[in-house]
Design a protein around this motif. Structure first.
Motif, PDB file in Angstrom:
ATOM      1  N   SER A  35       5.277 -12.122  -1.045  1.00 53.31           N
ATOM      2  CA  SER A  35       4.994 -10.688  -1.041  1.00 53.31           C
ATOM      3  C   SER A  35       3.876 -10.381  -0.067  1.00 53.31           C
ATOM      4  O   SER A  35       2.844 -11.044  -0.059  1.00 53.31           O
ATOM      5  N   THR A  36       4.084  -9.354   0.750  1.00 50.88           N
ATOM      6  CA  THR A  36       3.004  -8.808   1.543  1.00 50.88           C
ATOM      7  C   THR A  36       2.152  -7.916   0.638  1.00 50.88           C
ATOM      8  O   THR A  36       2.296  -7.945  -0.589  1.00 50.88           O
ATOM      9  N   GLN A  75       4.119  -0.837  -1.448  1.00 51.92           N
ATOM     10  CA  GLN A  75       5.514  -0.942  -1.035  1.00 51.92           C
ATOM     11  C   GLN A  75       6.018  -2.381  -1.005  1.00 51.92           C
ATOM     12  O   GLN A  75       7.197  -2.621  -0.775  1.00 51.92           O
ATOM     13  N   SER A  76       5.150  -3.318  -1.235  1.00 49.55           N
ATOM     14  CA  SER A  76       5.515  -4.735  -1.169  1.00 49.55           C
ATOM     15  C   SER A  76       6.336  -5.138  -2.380  1.00 49.55           C
ATOM     16  O   SER A  76       6.474  -4.390  -3.361  1.00 49.55           O
ATOM     17  N   ALA A  77       6.859  -6.356  -2.347  1.00 52.51           N
ATOM     18  CA  ALA A  77       7.636  -6.858  -3.482  1.00 52.51           C
ATOM     19  C   ALA A  77       6.789  -6.927  -4.744  1.00 52.51           C
ATOM     20  O   ALA A  77       7.221  -6.524  -5.836  1.00 52.51           O
ATOM     21  N   LEU A 135       3.828 -17.009  -2.820  1.00 53.51           N
ATOM     22  CA  LEU A 135       2.956 -16.742  -1.675  1.00 53.51           C
ATOM     23  C   LEU A 135       2.574 -15.268  -1.709  1.00 53.51           C
ATOM     24  O   LEU A 135       3.438 -14.397  -1.563  1.00 53.51           O
ATOM     25  N   LEU A 136       1.307 -14.973  -1.905  1.00 55.32           N
ATOM     26  CA  LEU A 136       0.819 -13.605  -1.916  1.00 55.32           C
ATOM     27  C   LEU A 136      -0.076 -13.373  -0.705  1.00 55.32           C
ATOM     28  O   LEU A 136      -0.913 -14.210  -0.355  1.00 55.32           O
ATOM     29  N   HIS A 137       0.095 -12.232  -0.071  1.00 59.72           N
ATOM     30  CA  HIS A 137      -0.694 -11.894   1.121  1.00 59.72           C
ATOM     31  C   HIS A 137      -2.192 -12.005   0.826  1.00 59.72           C
ATOM     32  O   HIS A 137      -2.657 -11.627  -0.259  1.00 59.72           O
ATOM     33  N   PRO A 138      -2.970 -12.513   1.770  1.00 62.06           N
ATOM     34  CA  PRO A 138      -4.415 -12.636   1.532  1.00 62.06           C
ATOM     35  C   PRO A 138      -5.102 -11.340   1.123  1.00 62.06           C
ATOM     36  O   PRO A 138      -6.089 -11.364   0.387  1.00 62.06           O
ATOM     37  N   GLY A 149       7.526  -8.336   4.832  1.00 61.88           N
ATOM     38  CA  GLY A 149       6.345  -8.931   5.446  1.00 61.88           C
ATOM     39  C   GLY A 149       6.681 -10.095   6.355  1.00 61.88           C
ATOM     40  O   GLY A 149       7.782 -10.649   6.332  1.00 61.88           O
ATOM     41  N   SER A 150       5.700 -10.485   7.138  1.00 61.72           N
ATOM     42  CA  SER A 150       5.946 -11.473   8.189  1.00 61.72           C
ATOM     43  C   SER A 150       6.305 -12.847   7.638  1.00 61.72           C
ATOM     44  O   SER A 150       7.059 -13.590   8.268  1.00 61.72           O
TER      45      SER A 150
END
Length: 404
Positions: free
Chosen positions: A214-215, A219-221, A246-249, A296-297
């Motif tokens: 997830s970013t 709006q992210s997951a 994996l979660l965005h920093p 997300g990237s």
């Protein structure tokens, strides 16, 4: 809050009496956030082993900043100079992956992207009307100050970004270097260590690894689906599937480690593997059999690697045509939350081919495999220092670790 005292360091005349290695080129690494800092760490092996180079770090301090950014930089083991002090010193090179403070440093500055690259732009309304304008985090307001471009070199990952920059800030075009995507090159260079990474993630050979990514933002997951991990884990038999998150920093930085772990406590007790924000996402993607993620990237990099992907969330505004995010949203099948997940994964595997996401891969870089050579050459030119004789190459990523 960061200590405001000035520190002894190898840059400038005050550090001269303490120097053991003299005559080094001084490089300042400007880490304003964890996410941009991780990209700068991809670059540092290209120069920091050179005995003619001294690397030091700072955290540019906008009016508001995250405490986690300072903790991240301190954990790197380098000399950390307070921002108030760094602004008074002269460096031979400064590298940054964010725009804050670029014009406050006395050094040739190289600005590099993070995430997908500066191509992770979307359409946004113009202030004076309903027309839509491209946004790439590289518009004139961000790149220009007092009639000059703030960075000596602006690194793009893809040739197509030059066309967008010609619209948003043509003054910056003569500062551009199309340097490729060093994060994607590191992924490709690390692919041979897949089994090593799976062992580090404690994935038995008989299990499929499902990475859930997830970013940040609502709006992210993870923003749209608070039960994201519970729902996925509840539907996958643990004897055959293992889930790693994996979660965005920025999620970790803004909400805090304690809160993130508390939100996921039940899942962690049930066997969720959670990768910390500082390091490990590259290796987890290489180890994965499936990725369930958003626009997300990280999800895009998984697709570029050739991993089967289910799209769990899309942004409210469609990504600009031609960007990696747009190619991902155009091609990836959607996760149907109200339907059984296991048949979806089996169908995904049956329909997937190595070329399923070829367009995403093509959009991630227009210099595949060449980022190290281009970026090292550029940095040494800015330092006015001959390059080392050894070839420039990317370092494989280290084995991942899990949040305990």
């Amino acid at each position: 809050m960061q200590d405001r005292r000035w520190v002894l360091n190898p840059v400038g005349r005050h550090g001269l009496p303490w120097l053991t290695r003299t005559g080094c080129k001084q490089v300042l690494v400007m880490m304003d956030q964890i996410v941009s800092g991780t990209r700068l760490l991809d670059l540092l092996p290209l120069l920091e082993a050179d005995h003619r180079v001294q690397v030091v770090f700072t955290v540019p301090e906008p009016p508001e900043s995250w405490h986690a950014s300072h903790e991240f930089v301190e954990a790197q083991g380098g000399v950390v100079i307070p921002w108030s002090q760094a602004r008074h010193l002269r460096f031979d090179l400064a590298v940054a992956a964010g725009q804050f403070g670029l014009d406050e440093i006395d050094a040739p500055v190289m600005l590099v992207p993070h995430g997908y690259g500066f191509g992770q732009y979307r359409l946004r309304p113009r202030p004076a009307g309903d027309d839509r304008a491209a946004m790439m985090n590289l518009d004139r307001e961000q790149l220009m100050r007092d009639g000059r471009v703030r960075a000596d070199i602006v690194v793009l990952v893809h040739e197509s970004e030059r066309e967008i920059l010609a619209q948003t800030c043509p003054e910056a075009l003569h500062h551009v270097v199309v340097g490729g995507n060093i994060a994607f090159d590191r992924l490709m260079a690390s692919a041979g260590a897949r089994e090593r990474y799976r062992r580090a993630l404690k994935v038995p050979a008989h299990r499929n690894l499902v990475v859930v990514s997830s970013t940040w933002t609502s709006q992210s997951a993870f923003g749209r689906h608070p039960d994201l991990f519970e729902r996925i884990m509840d539907q996958l038999p643990s004897e055959d599937y293992q889930v790693v998150g994996l979660l965005h920093p920025n999620i970790w930085s803004h909400h805090g480690r304690r809160q993130v772990r508390a939100w996921l406590d039940d899942c962690l007790r049930a066997g969720l593997g959670l990768v910390p924000p500082e390091e490990g996402w590259h290796a987890a993607l290489i180890a994965a059999d499936f990725v369930i993620g958003d626009y997300g990237s990280v999800t895009g990099y998984a697709a570029g690697l050739g991993t089967p992907v289910l799209l769990a969330a899309e942004p409210d505004d469609a990504p600009l045509k031609g960007s990696p995010a747009a190619a991902l949203c155009d091609n990836a099948p959607r996760w149907q939350r109200e339907q059984a997940l296991l048949p979806q994964l089996k169908k995904l595997a049956a329909n997937h081919t190595p070329d399923t996401h070829a367009e995403v891969r093509r959009r991630l870089t227009s210099r595949p495999g060449h980022a190290a050579a281009i970026l090292r050459r550029t940095m040494y030119r800015l330092m006015d220092l001959p390059e080392p004789a050894r070839p420039a190459c990317v370092c494989p990523v280290p084995p991942p670790r899990l949040v305990s």
